[in-house]
Write a protein that holds these residues in place. Structure first.
Motif, short mmCIF file in Angstrom:
data_model
loop_
_atom_site.label_atom_id
_atom_site.label_comp_id
_atom_site.label_asym_id
_atom_site.label_seq_id
_atom_site.Cartn_x
_atom_site.Cartn_y
_atom_site.Cartn_z
N ILE A 6 0.79 -1.23 0.00
CA ILE A 6 0.00 0.00 0.00
C ILE A 6 0.83 1.29 0.00
O ILE A 6 0.27 2.37 -0.13
CB ILE A 6 -1.04 0.06 1.15
N HIS A 7 2.14 1.15 0.12
CA HIS A 7 2.93 2.38 0.08
C HIS A 7 4.36 2.10 -0.37
O HIS A 7 5.13 1.44 0.31
CB HIS A 7 2.94 3.03 1.47
N THR A 8 4.69 2.63 -1.52
CA THR A 8 6.06 2.47 -2.02
C THR A 8 6.46 3.71 -2.79
O THR A 8 5.60 4.46 -3.27
CB THR A 8 6.19 1.22 -2.92
N HIS A 9 7.77 3.91 -2.90
CA HIS A 9 8.27 5.03 -3.69
C HIS A 9 8.88 4.54 -5.00
O HIS A 9 9.56 5.27 -5.68
CB HIS A 9 9.30 5.82 -2.88
N LYS A 10 8.63 3.25 -5.28
CA LYS A 10 9.21 2.66 -6.50
C LYS A 10 8.15 1.98 -7.34
O LYS A 10 7.14 1.53 -6.79
CB LYS A 10 10.24 1.61 -6.10
N GLY A 68 -1.86 11.46 0.46
CA GLY A 68 -0.68 11.21 1.28
C GLY A 68 0.48 10.69 0.43
O GLY A 68 0.31 10.51 -0.77
N GLU A 69 1.68 10.46 1.03
CA GLU A 69 1.78 10.57 2.45
C GLU A 69 1.85 12.03 2.86
O GLU A 69 2.48 12.86 2.22
CB GLU A 69 2.99 9.79 3.01
N CYS A 70 1.22 12.26 3.99
CA CYS A 70 1.27 13.58 4.60
C CYS A 70 1.34 13.31 6.10
O CYS A 70 1.14 12.19 6.52
CB CYS A 70 0.03 14.38 4.23
N LEU A 127 -1.72 4.73 9.22
CA LEU A 127 -0.42 5.18 9.67
C LEU A 127 0.64 4.29 9.05
O LEU A 127 0.73 3.11 9.37
CB LEU A 127 -0.34 5.16 11.20
N HIS A 128 1.40 4.85 8.14
CA HIS A 128 2.33 4.01 7.38
C HIS A 128 3.67 3.87 8.12
O HIS A 128 4.03 4.70 8.93
CB HIS A 128 2.48 4.55 5.95
N GLY A 129 4.35 2.76 7.85
CA GLY A 129 5.66 2.52 8.44
C GLY A 129 5.62 2.48 9.96
O GLY A 129 6.54 2.98 10.62
N THR A 175 6.33 -1.61 1.41
CA THR A 175 7.80 -1.60 1.35
C THR A 175 8.37 -0.20 1.60
O THR A 175 9.55 -0.08 1.91
CB THR A 175 8.33 -2.08 -0.02
N ASP A 176 7.56 0.84 1.43
CA ASP A 176 8.04 2.23 1.51
C ASP A 176 9.25 2.38 0.58
O ASP A 176 9.18 1.96 -0.55
CB ASP A 176 8.35 2.59 2.97
N ASN A 177 10.37 2.92 1.09
CA ASN A 177 11.50 3.06 0.16
C ASN A 177 12.60 2.04 0.43
O ASN A 177 13.73 2.20 0.02
CB ASN A 177 12.05 4.49 0.19
#
Ligand code: ZN
Length: 214
Positions: A6-10, A68-70, A127-129, A175-177
Motif C-alpha cells: 500500500i505504500h512504495t516510492h518505486k 498522502g503521504e502527509c 499510519l504508514h511505516g 515496502t516504503d523506500n
C-alpha cells in the motif's frame, strides 16, 4: 494472488504485486495506482497553495487511491505548526474526495490522535511505516487508525511482538523506500501470525477492499 503493497516510492519490478506508488505534487506519471500528498519534509511555504491545487486536481483520477503521504514529523526542520496546517488541509481533501489518508508520523502520535478526535474524519487514516511499541499500536487501533508495517518487521523484535498481539483485520503491508520485495514482508508476518502466506494475502486483500472501498 497479488501481494498488496500500500505504500512504495518505486515502481513494482516483479509480477503479482499490486502497489500504490507515492507521488508528490511535482510528479508527472500517473499511469499506475498512486497516492498523492505533501510530505512534511518537503513543505515549502510559498508553494503550499499551488501544490494543494495540484493534489486536488489529481484526486478524482481513476488511479488515485489515497491522499498522502502527509503528516507530522518532530525531527524535520519544518515548523510544526505549519506542518499541522498543511496536514489538516490534506485531511479535508481526503474527506472531500472520499479517499483514505496515508500518514507519515515521527514522534507525533499524540498529535495525530488528538487531531483525529477533533476533526472526526469519515475517511480511514492509515499510519504508514508503523514501528513503535504495543501500547502506541493499541491506542492508535482504539482510535480506528489502520497500521501499515514495512521492512522494519524483519528484524525489529518489539515490532514483531506488536504484530503477534494485534488483530490482523486492522493492518496493511508496505515496502516504503526499502530495498526489499513485498513478498518477504508477507512471509515474515505470516510466520509471526502462524498462518500460511496465502491466508495472509487473503486477509490483507479483505482489509484493502474494505478500507479502499473497492
Ligand atoms: Zn514513504
Amino acid at each position: 494472488m497479488d501481494f498488496i503493497n500500500i505504500h512504495t516510492h518505486k515502481k513494482p519490478l516483479v509480477k503479482n504485486v499490486f502497489s500504490i506508488e507515492n507521488m508528490y505534487p511535482n510528479s508527472a506519471d500517473f499511469s499506475m495506482p498512486f497516492s498523492i500528498g505533501i510530505h512534511p519534509w518537503f513543505i515549502n511555504k510559498k508553494n503550499i497553495d499551488k501544490e494543494l491545487l495540484i493534489i486536488e486536481k489529481q484526486l478524482p483520477h481513476k488511479n488515485c487511491y489515497a491522499v498522502g503521504e502527509c503528516g507530522l514529523d518532530k525531527i524535520t526542520e519544518t515548523n510544526f505548526e505549519l506542518q499541522k496546517t498543511v496536514f489538516i488541509k490534506q485531511v479535508l481533501l481526503s474527506e472531500k474526495y472520499k479517499k483514505p489518508l496515508i500518514i507519515h508520523c515521527v514522534k507525533s502520535y499524540q498529535e495525530i490522535m488528538q487531531l483525529k478526535k477533533t476533526l472526526k474524519p469519515s475517511q480511514i487514516w492509515i499510519l504508514h511505516g508503523f514501528h513503535k511499541n504495543l501500547q502506541v499500536a493499541q491506542s492508535l487501533l482504539k482510535n480506528d487508525v489502520i497500521l501499515s508495517f514495512g521492512a522494519a518487521i524483519i528484524n525489529n523484535k518489539k515490532l514483531q511482538e506488536v504484530i503477534t498481539e494485534i488483530p490482523i483485520n486492522n493492518i496493511l503491508l508496505e515496502t516504503d523506500n526499502a530495498k526489499i520485495e513485498i513478498k518477504k514482508i508477507y512471509q515474515k508476518v505470516a510466520n509471526l501470525k502462524n498462518i500460511e502466506v496465502l491466508e495472509l494475502q487473503q486477509k490483507i486483500k479483505e482489509n484493502f477492499t474494505k478500507i479502499f472501498k473497492i
